[in-house]
Each structure stands twice: as structure tokens, then as C-alpha cells.
Motif scaffolding. Structure first.
Motif, PDB file in Angstrom:
ATOM      1  N   ARG A  38     108.639  80.019 131.157  1.00  0.00           N
ATOM      2  CA  ARG A  38     107.652  80.556 132.083  1.00  0.00           C
ATOM      3  C   ARG A  38     108.312  80.536 133.449  1.00  0.00           C
ATOM      4  N   SER A  39     107.956  81.489 134.302  1.00  0.00           N
ATOM      5  CA  SER A  39     108.597  81.629 135.600  1.00  0.00           C
ATOM      6  C   SER A  39     107.576  81.543 136.727  1.00  0.00           C
ATOM      7  N   ARG A  40     108.043  81.020 137.853  1.00  0.00           N
ATOM      8  CA  ARG A  40     107.249  81.052 139.079  1.00  0.00           C
ATOM      9  C   ARG A  40     108.079  81.819 140.106  1.00  0.00           C
ATOM     10  N   ASP A  41     107.480  82.867 140.644  1.00  0.00           N
ATOM     11  CA  ASP A  41     108.104  83.680 141.693  1.00  0.00           C
ATOM     12  C   ASP A  41     109.450  84.273 141.291  1.00  0.00           C
ATOM     13  N   ASP A  42     109.706  84.423 140.013  1.00  0.00           N
ATOM     14  CA  ASP A  42     110.967  84.981 139.515  1.00  0.00           C
ATOM     15  C   ASP A  42     112.181  84.202 140.004  1.00  0.00           C
ATOM     16  N   ARG A  43     111.964  83.007 140.502  1.00  0.00           N
ATOM     17  CA  ARG A  43     113.066  82.176 141.015  1.00  0.00           C
ATOM     18  C   ARG A  43     113.165  80.844 140.294  1.00  0.00           C
ATOM     19  N   GLU A  44     112.047  80.329 139.815  1.00  0.00           N
ATOM     20  CA  GLU A  44     112.028  79.064 139.086  1.00  0.00           C
ATOM     21  C   GLU A  44     111.673  79.353 137.631  1.00  0.00           C
ATOM     22  N   PHE A  45     112.428  78.766 136.721  1.00  0.00           N
ATOM     23  CA  PHE A  45     112.248  79.005 135.292  1.00  0.00           C
ATOM     24  C   PHE A  45     112.095  77.656 134.596  1.00  0.00           C
ATOM     25  N   PHE A  46     110.994  77.485 133.851  1.00  0.00           N
ATOM     26  CA  PHE A  46     110.665  76.212 133.211  1.00  0.00           C
ATOM     27  C   PHE A  46     110.704  76.366 131.699  1.00  0.00           C
ATOM     28  N   TRP A  47     111.235  75.362 131.008  1.00  0.00           N
ATOM     29  CA  TRP A  47     111.234  75.330 129.554  1.00  0.00           C
ATOM     30  C   TRP A  47     111.190  73.870 129.102  1.00  0.00           C
ATOM     31  N   VAL A  48     110.817  73.673 127.855  1.00  0.00           N
ATOM     32  CA  VAL A  48     110.743  72.340 127.272  1.00  0.00           C
ATOM     33  C   VAL A  48     111.804  72.246 126.189  1.00  0.00           C
ATOM     34  N   SER A  49     112.587  71.167 126.241  1.00  0.00           N
ATOM     35  CA  SER A  49     113.640  70.946 125.248  1.00  0.00           C
ATOM     36  C   SER A  49     113.821  69.459 125.015  1.00  0.00           C
ATOM     37  N   SER A  50     114.495  69.159 123.945  1.00  0.00           N
ATOM     38  CA  SER A  50     114.887  67.781 123.688  1.00  0.00           C
ATOM     39  C   SER A  50     116.065  67.429 124.602  1.00  0.00           C
ATOM     40  N   PRO A  51     116.061  66.238 125.190  1.00  0.00           N
ATOM     41  CA  PRO A  51     117.217  65.848 125.986  1.00  0.00           C
ATOM     42  C   PRO A  51     118.469  65.679 125.127  1.00  0.00           C
ATOM     43  N   GLU A  52     118.286  65.621 123.817  1.00  0.00           N
ATOM     44  CA  GLU A  52     119.416  65.485 122.881  1.00  0.00           C
ATOM     45  C   GLU A  52     120.018  66.844 122.521  1.00  0.00           C
ATOM     46  N   ALA A  53     119.330  67.917 122.843  1.00  0.00           N
ATOM     47  CA  ALA A  53     119.849  69.258 122.529  1.00  0.00           C
ATOM     48  C   ALA A  53     121.148  69.482 123.304  1.00  0.00           C
ATOM     49  N   ARG A  54     122.043  70.248 122.721  1.00  0.00           N
ATOM     50  CA  ARG A  54     123.355  70.476 123.334  1.00  0.00           C
ATOM     51  C   ARG A  54     123.234  71.058 124.744  1.00  0.00           C
ATOM     52  N   HIS A  55     122.337  72.026 124.921  1.00  0.00           N
ATOM     53  CA  HIS A  55     122.202  72.622 126.252  1.00  0.00           C
ATOM     54  C   HIS A  55     121.659  71.614 127.261  1.00  0.00           C
ATOM     55  N   SER A  56     120.768  70.731 126.839  1.00  0.00           N
ATOM     56  CA  SER A  56     120.235  69.706 127.742  1.00  0.00           C
ATOM     57  C   SER A  56     121.321  68.704 128.128  1.00  0.00           C
ATOM     58  N   ALA A  57     122.124  68.289 127.165  1.00  0.00           N
ATOM     59  CA  ALA A  57     123.235  67.377 127.456  1.00  0.00           C
ATOM     60  C   ALA A  57     124.230  68.042 128.407  1.00  0.00           C
ATOM     61  N   ASN A  58     124.464  69.333 128.209  1.00  0.00           N
ATOM     62  CA  ASN A  58     125.374  70.054 129.101  1.00  0.00           C
ATOM     63  C   ASN A  58     124.837  70.089 130.532  1.00  0.00           C
ATOM     64  N   ILE A  59     123.540  70.356 130.675  1.00  0.00           N
ATOM     65  CA  ILE A  59     122.925  70.414 132.007  1.00  0.00           C
ATOM     66  C   ILE A  59     123.043  69.060 132.708  1.00  0.00           C
ATOM     67  N   ALA A  60     122.947  67.981 131.943  1.00  0.00           N
ATOM     68  CA  ALA A  60     123.032  66.645 132.537  1.00  0.00           C
ATOM     69  C   ALA A  60     124.393  66.402 133.197  1.00  0.00           C
ATOM     70  N   VAL A  61     125.450  67.034 132.680  1.00  0.00           N
ATOM     71  CA  VAL A  61     126.789  66.820 133.260  1.00  0.00           C
ATOM     72  C   VAL A  61     127.272  67.989 134.110  1.00  0.00           C
ATOM     73  N   ARG A  62     126.677  69.162 133.911  1.00  0.00           N
ATOM     74  CA  ARG A  62     127.094  70.358 134.662  1.00  0.00           C
ATOM     75  C   ARG A  62     125.850  71.218 134.863  1.00  0.00           C
TER      76      ARG A  62
END
Length: 165
Positions: A38-62
Motif C-alpha cells: 500500500r502506498s502513501r503519496d506515491d512516495r512511501e510504500f508499506f508491506w508486511v514480511s517475515s524478518p527471516e525472509a531473504r529480502h528482509s535480511a538484505n534490507i537489514a544490512v543494505r
């Protein structure tokens, strides 16, 4: 009246519910995954994921991410797409209520904040776009190259109350 490229970007973002989120780990190894957003003002994008998911782990370091939003159901050669450069992170506790209200807007079964904290298996994430681009197809009159290209656009705030999609 002709639609501007910024209006085109806003329309594509608002018409879609999934985005492809591209991340990289600490060594730069890329990973892409589709997420419901879901987006707010076409600038902020929100999603729900497991912190164990590969993309979530990647975001934590980069935290630098790339995002593509498009309709994959259209006939080849007629696609419209928005490309974003963004910075992503898990939503901090003091912003969780606000972020959850954006994420839960317009969906049939909302996810309560309690399901995104503590021992719960999911977390709320947010990407803040720093750059927006639209796809310029090869036959587009604004495309001098002839091959598919992209055009940077300035997406301003929405006129809708709350600016949510």
C-alpha cells in the motif's frame, strides 16, 4: 487534457497491489521478490514480511532498494511501469500505528499491530522513494532512442485527503 508523466506514474502505482522489490545482501548479491503493498503519496510504500525472509535480511544490512510496479496482464508492447529508487527499513515502534493504518487501508482482512511486533512472525516495512521513473516504450513519441527507456518524473503530493492508496 493529456495525462502528465507524473500522473501516469501515480495512476500505475494506484492501480497495482504488488511491487517487485529488489534488494542486495552485504556482498551485493541481488534478490527480487513480489510483495503486496500500500502506498502513501506515491512516495512511501508499506508491506508486511517475515524478518527471516531473504529480502528482509538484505534490507537489514543494505537499505537501498529498487522497486518496479507494473501490470503483467497487458498485451506485450502496451505495458506501463514505474521504477523507484528507495531506502527501506522495518517500521520502528513509534511509527507502527501510522504505518499499519496505511498498509491496512482498503484491504479485506487487516493485520493488527500486535501481529507485527514482539514474538509475532511478521514485521511492517516501509520504503521511501527517492527517485521515480516511468517506462518509455520504444514507439513513444517522447523516446528519441527508439528502444525502451525510462524517464525520471517528479511525483508531487496527492490532492486526495490523507494521500493514501
Amino acid at each position: 487534457m493529456t495525462e502528465t508523466r507524473a500522473e501516469q506514474a501515480s495512476r500505475v502505482i494506484g492501480a497495482s497491489t504488488y511491487m517487485v522489490l529488489a534488494t542486495a545482501d552485504e556482498t551485493g548479491t541481488p534478490w527480487a521478490t513480489p510483495v503486496y503493498y500500500r502506498s502513501r503519496d506515491d512516495r512511501e510504500f508499506f508491506w508486511v514480511s517475515s524478518p527471516e525472509a531473504r529480502h528482509s535480511a538484505n534490507i537489514a544490512v543494505r537499505p537501498q532498494v529498487a522497486i518496479t510496479i507494473f501490470d503483467s496482464s497487458v498485451v506485450p508492447g502496451t505495458a506501463e511501469a514505474v521504477y523507484l529508487a528507495a531506502t527501506a527499513a522495518e517500521v520502528p515502534p513509534d511509527a507502527l500505528e501510522d504505518g499499519a493504518s496505511v498498509f491496512n487501508s482498503g484491504i479485506a482482512r487487516s493485520i493488527p499491530v500486535e501481529d507485527m511486533t514482539g514474538e509475532a512472525p511478521f514485521r511492517l516495512y516501509r520504503a521511501v522513494a527517492t527517485e521515480h521513473y516511468v517506462l518509455l516504450r520504444g514507439g513513444d513519441p517522447d523516446n528519441a532512442r527508439g528502444a525502451d527507456d525510462r524517464l525520471r518524473v517528479d511525483v508531487g503530493p496527492r490532492d486526495q485527503p490523507g494521500g493514501m492508496r
